[in-house]
Design a protein around this motif. Structure first.
Motif, PDB file in Angstrom:
ATOM      1  N   GLN A 129       0.831  -1.201   0.000  1.00 39.36           N
ATOM      2  CA  GLN A 129       0.000   0.000   0.000  1.00 39.36           C
ATOM      3  C   GLN A 129       0.867   1.253   0.000  1.00 39.36           C
ATOM      4  OE1 GLN A 129      -2.426   2.544   3.004  1.00 39.36           O
ATOM      5  NE2 GLN A 129      -2.601   0.386   3.417  1.00 39.36           N
ATOM      6  N   LEU A 133      -2.110   6.533  -1.333  1.00 38.67           N
ATOM      7  CA  LEU A 133      -3.379   5.926  -1.757  1.00 38.67           C
ATOM      8  C   LEU A 133      -4.597   6.750  -1.346  1.00 38.67           C
ATOM      9  CD1 LEU A 133      -5.190   3.692  -2.851  1.00 38.67           C
ATOM     10  CD2 LEU A 133      -4.864   2.457  -0.716  1.00 38.67           C
ATOM     11  N   TRP A 168      -5.337  -1.030  -5.684  1.00 39.81           N
ATOM     12  CA  TRP A 168      -6.212  -0.475  -4.637  1.00 39.81           C
ATOM     13  C   TRP A 168      -7.209   0.512  -5.222  1.00 39.81           C
ATOM     14  CZ3 TRP A 168      -6.667  -2.836  -0.267  1.00 39.81           C
ATOM     15  CH2 TRP A 168      -5.586  -3.499   0.306  1.00 39.81           C
ATOM     16  N   LEU A 219      -6.097   0.291   6.024  1.00 39.52           N
ATOM     17  CA  LEU A 219      -5.693  -0.457   4.843  1.00 39.52           C
ATOM     18  C   LEU A 219      -4.276  -0.970   5.044  1.00 39.52           C
ATOM     19  CD1 LEU A 219      -7.081   1.834   2.061  1.00 39.52           C
ATOM     20  CD2 LEU A 219      -8.086  -0.210   3.024  1.00 39.52           C
ATOM     21  N   ALA A 228     -11.694  -5.674   1.867  1.00 43.61           N
ATOM     22  CA  ALA A 228     -11.391  -4.620   0.884  1.00 43.61           C
ATOM     23  C   ALA A 228     -12.586  -4.386  -0.031  1.00 43.61           C
ATOM     24  CB  ALA A 228     -10.170  -5.010   0.068  1.00 43.61           C
TER      25      ALA A 228
END
Lengths: 470, 441
Positions: A129, A133, A168, A219, A228
């Motif tokens: 991640q 993001l 993502w 996350l 998710a």
């Protein structure tokens, strides 16, 4: 019985051109040209990235695409693509969890295995991640909310974004993943039909950093695919007015409530939003808690040390000093552009701005766009110019010249502190590396009784003045 | 109506070879390359006409660094000098719709992937001004003016020689020469297309060559290599079908210019087999052998041998041509060696003209240059037939079974120079275009 997916591999073959080596058809290879041609082939972007698209308005394609270097075939503009053509009724949500396998599979057998896992929604491991993001997601949701029809750009400035941002965004972004088309990373927009929903664009600017809802902290790598998917659904739910509410625009200046009690009681809408958030992040509570502690830990340590050393048990309240003199000093040392920027107190090390009485009267576009910029910019400029008596490490200079991310910004701040400590003879090492190591803490311990240590740590304007003193 | 006449537009003459429409309209203003790509991708008609179902491909990223995103004619109607097809909205170069004094000529090139179709078309559309290895070169009396746009790209982008990702491209140029103007319109086709939907390709080529007045050229770009790589495509089949159909439709109205642009002759290597063949077959062969042994990038010391060959009206060269034509049993090594010799003879021509500091144009038309070039082209044709015999016999298709049928081979190659790879005799196509257009008057 017809399979629900078909393995496809298209690459450049000497004397044949851009053709499928297995699966698909030459027409599909031709259709994919609009995505493949123009991809980066030089380091560090030569690895390509994932794509989700529908060539020829037939089956959806989910796979990996990359450019081929000119030296391989002596031709500019060649590319390679591998993945699966899947039926519409197949849920392809699991591909982000199969990213590594997807990148490495280039035989019929390995792609078939990938297809089996995709059908069963058996993800291997959650993608990494990127820290950007939440910023990117917020910007995309705002764009959707505002009805802006321009292409949805996913900004990318390091190759890690390919695997830590794109999957993502596809999963959590404002469009239903089953309908959303994601292009491979390119410097320019791909012109395709059907149009892409997400355009990963190398070198596109990130929107100014924003304060994020706390649930974004949840996350993590360990997050399950199911949670998710649920989170994505929650984000896209039109009843959820979290992203689209007027308060979102103010997020950069506000602290999002961390507990229900903190939520403004007079605004039912916000409370409802918080309810939704907490419901969906309940599953992730332990991780969230860990994350929270990780973030706070270094600063808690610093504050603990300060309190311990200075025996000051009073809380750190608002700074009451007259800031006007400091501001004037900063202005006189900065360029005209910096003057307006520096006129607003910037975020402190704790990430909190220190409001002042005069501040509200001074509003410039640069400050409103990104409140973290001014102080950091001056620190960067100072490091780039150099400070007599100290030596900034090459890494620090590079960091100061480049576009700093969150961790770079912290190191630049620490470098500024190290410089001031050295100027005050609190430390003896003139080499500034931006790392809060033993020497840094020892300096605070030894000289911590100085009255202005707390102020140095919490008021960036004061730090700047001290930094620029001869 | 008056305005149309003023601009030299005649409805009868306009035709979009991609969709067949005879209507067009003028554009207004410009948009950037990137904006245009996105807009064109949203037009199903444009995409279908260009055979690009998936969208509009960009240029390679390395080239983008140099070209940026230039201005292109917009998709808005107006009154500029740029015109779009009224049906598919393709940008039509003026050579596709303009009438007037210029002699029109249509050219289509076919060929397998990576054989250099776009590269060699570019030598016609935008010849390099400073090429040291040209036949006539270019000056103020003899120039080529390309139309800047090859939608969705520009001429300056294509000069970077990238793999064309768009199946069909329309290009145009006007050749200015002492006796008049030639409007050349060309259709460039992506090599991969000859392996898939050849019927669609044939239809467009036909439409291009027969759509307007003037003659048409159907050229094949063929790359010299030891291993024939033509098998993967249907070039021969497509060519046969096309030439037959076009011949039927022409009804003697005009002739079809058929030819091979034979590229990469520089990759042929001189060898012992060729040397002993020359000993056996050509008298005297000393000068030819010396040239064959010479290094392609250092032809200077061979000037005396070249002079020897040029004496007696190129007598030695004609002997060589007769020997190649008469020997049906030349083995591949002998053929390759003589191809290497041919390439050196081409280089010597250009070096000679440069060294003597004579006017290239005068030398070609009045100094015996034309004769020398013609002999070399004929030699190339004979060598091509030997080389091609093992590869599926495209030359047999070109002749249509008739030995006397009019087709030719234009030998080309490249030579590495300190600056770049320079094309050798790339202006042959321009010279031939002028010659063909003059014959059509």
């Amino acid at each position: 019985m017809r399979k629900k997916y078909e393995a496809l591999h298209v690459t450049y073959v000497q004397h044949q051109g851009q053709v499928p080596t297995f699966g698909g058809s030459p027409e599909i290879a031709n259709a994919l040209e609009s995505l493949g041609t123009g991809m980066e082939v030089s380091s560090p972007w030569e690895r390509g990235g994932p794509i989700v698209w529908r060539p020829l308005n037939e089956r959806r394609f989910v796979g990996w695409m990359q450019g081929i270097q000119t030296s391989v075939f002596g031709r500019q503009g060649a590319w390679e693509c591998r993945g699966l053509l899947v039926d519409d009724d197949v849920d392809i949500s699991a591909w982000p969890w199969l990213l590594k396998k997807m990148r490495q599979s280039n035989t019929e057998g390995s792609l078939d295995e990938l297809g089996q896992l995709l059908l069963k929604r058996q993800g291997e491991v959650a993608p990494d991640q990127a820290s950007e993001l939440a910023t990117v997601l917020t910007a995309l949701y705002r764009q959707r909310r505002a009805g802006d029809s321009s292409p949805m750009t996913i900004p990318m400035d390091i190759p890690m974004h390919t695997t830590a941002l794109l999957p993502w965004v596809w999963l959590l972004g404002p469009f239903d993943p089953q309908q959303a088309y994601l292009g491979p990373p390119r410097r320019t927009l791909a012109a395709t039909s059907p149009a892409l929903v997400y355009h990963p664009t190398i070198g596109a600017p990130f929107t100014p950093a924003i304060q994020l809802p706390s649930f974004m902290d949840s996350l993590k790598k360990q997050m399950t695919l199911e949670s998710a998917i649920q989170l994505g659904k929650y984000f896209r739910d039109p009843k959820t007015k979290w992203w689209g509410s007027p308060q979102v625009a103010e997020l950069p200046q506000r602290q999002v409530p961390l507990s229900r009690e903190d939520a403004p009681a007079d605004k039912e809408e916000k409370a409802r939003a918080y309810d939704g958030v907490s419901r969906y992040t309940k599953l992730l509570a332990p991780l969230r808690a860990k994350r929270h502690w990780l973030r706070v830990l270094p600063w808690a340590l610093v504050i603990f040390l300060l309190l311990y050393i200075t025996q000051l048990l009073r809380p750190i309240g608002p700074i009451r000093d007259d800031i006007t003199d400091i501001r004037n000093t900063v202005h006189s040392a900065s360029s005209p552009l910096r003057k307006t920027a520096a006129a607003k107190s910037a975020l402190g090390l704790s990430g909190q701005a220190t409001p002042t009485a005069t501040e509200s009267a001074i509003t410039t576009s640069s400050v409103t766009a990104n409140p973290t910029q001014p102080a950091l910019d001056i620190i960067r400029e100072t490091i780039t110019r150099g400070v007599p008596g100290v030596t900034f490490s090459d890494q620090m200079k590079k960091m100061a010249k480049g576009k700093p991310n969150v961790s770079d910004s912290a190191r630049l701040h620490i470098a500024a502190l190290q410089t001031v400590f050295f100027k005050r003879n609190w430390t003896t090492d003139p080499k500034i590396d931006g790392i809060a190591g033993n020497g840094f803490f020892a300096a605070m311990k030894n000289r911590g009784s100085a009255d202005d240590l707390v102020r140095l740590l919490t008021d960036d304007q004061y730090l700047l003045v001290e930094l620029q003193k001869r | 109506m008056a305005l149309k006449e003023f601009f030299g537009i005649s409805n009868k003459d306009i035709q979009c070879p991609l969709c067949g429409s005879r209507e067009s309209w003028a554009t207004e203003g410009f948009v950037t390359f990137d904006e245009l790509r996105v807009a064109l991708a949203a037009l199903p008609g444009w995409r279908a006409a260009h055979g690009s179902s998936g969208g509009v491909a960009d240029i390679p990223s390395q080239i983008r660094q140099h070209t940026g995103s230039p201005q292109m004619p917009s998709l808005t109607q107006g009154s500029s000098e740029h015109r779009r097809c009224a049906t598919c909205r393709s940008l039509l170069p003026p050579q596709f719709w303009r009438s007037g004094v210029a002699q029109p000529l249509a050219i289509t090139v076919t060929g397998a992937v990576g054989h250099g179709k776009t590269t060699w078309l570019m030598s016609l559309l935008a010849p390099p001004r400073l090429s040291r290895y040209g036949i006539i070169g270019f000056n103020e009396h003899h120039t080529v003016q390309p139309y800047d746009f090859v939608e969705p790209y520009t001429i300056s982008m294509l000069e970077w020689e990238f793999r064309s990702a768009m199946p069909f491209l329309l290009m145009g140029c006007t050749i200015h020469h002492p006796e008049g103007l030639v409007d050349v319109r060309t259709l460039d086709i992506k090599g991969e297309m000859f392996a898939t939907n050849t019927e669609d390709v044939s239809k467009r080529i036909e439409s291009h060559l027969l759509g307007r007045r003037g003659g048409g050229g159907l050229l094949v770009i063929e790359k010299f290599s030891k291993d024939g790589d033509r098998a993967a495509t249907n070039i021969a089949g497509t060519y046969l079908r096309l030439s037959t159909r076009i011949k039927e439709r022409l009804h003697g109205r005009s002739t079809l210019w058929k030819g091979i642009i034979w590229t990469f002759l520089d990759s042929a290597a001189w060898n012992d087999a060729a040397e002993s063949w020359l000993h056996r077959m050509v008298v005297p062969s000393g000068a030819l052998i010396a040239i064959g042994r010479g290094k392609a990038d250092a032809m200077g010391p061979l000037a005396a041998n070249y002079e020897e060959i040029r004496q007696n009206n190129d007598g030695v060269l004609i002997s060589l041509l007769k020997a190649v034509r008469g020997d049906e049993d030349m083995d591949p090594d002998e053929v390759e060696g003589v191809i290497a010799l041919l390439f050196r003879l081409q280089l010597l021509y250009s070096s000679y003209v440069a060294r003597k500091r004579v006017n290239r144009l005068d030398y070609f038309y009045r100094g015996g240059g034309q004769r020398y070039v013609t002999i070399c082209q004929e030699l190339a044709k004979q060598l091509y037939m030997h080389w091609d015999a093992d590869l599926g016999g495209l030359s047999t298709i070109l002749t249509g079974g008739d030995e006397d049928d009019d087709w030719q081979v234009l030998p080309c190659g490249r030579l590495a120079s300190p600056q770049a790879n320079e094309s050798v005799w790339s202006d042959q196509i321009v010279i031939e275009a002028i010659s063909r257009a003059s014959r059509l008057r």
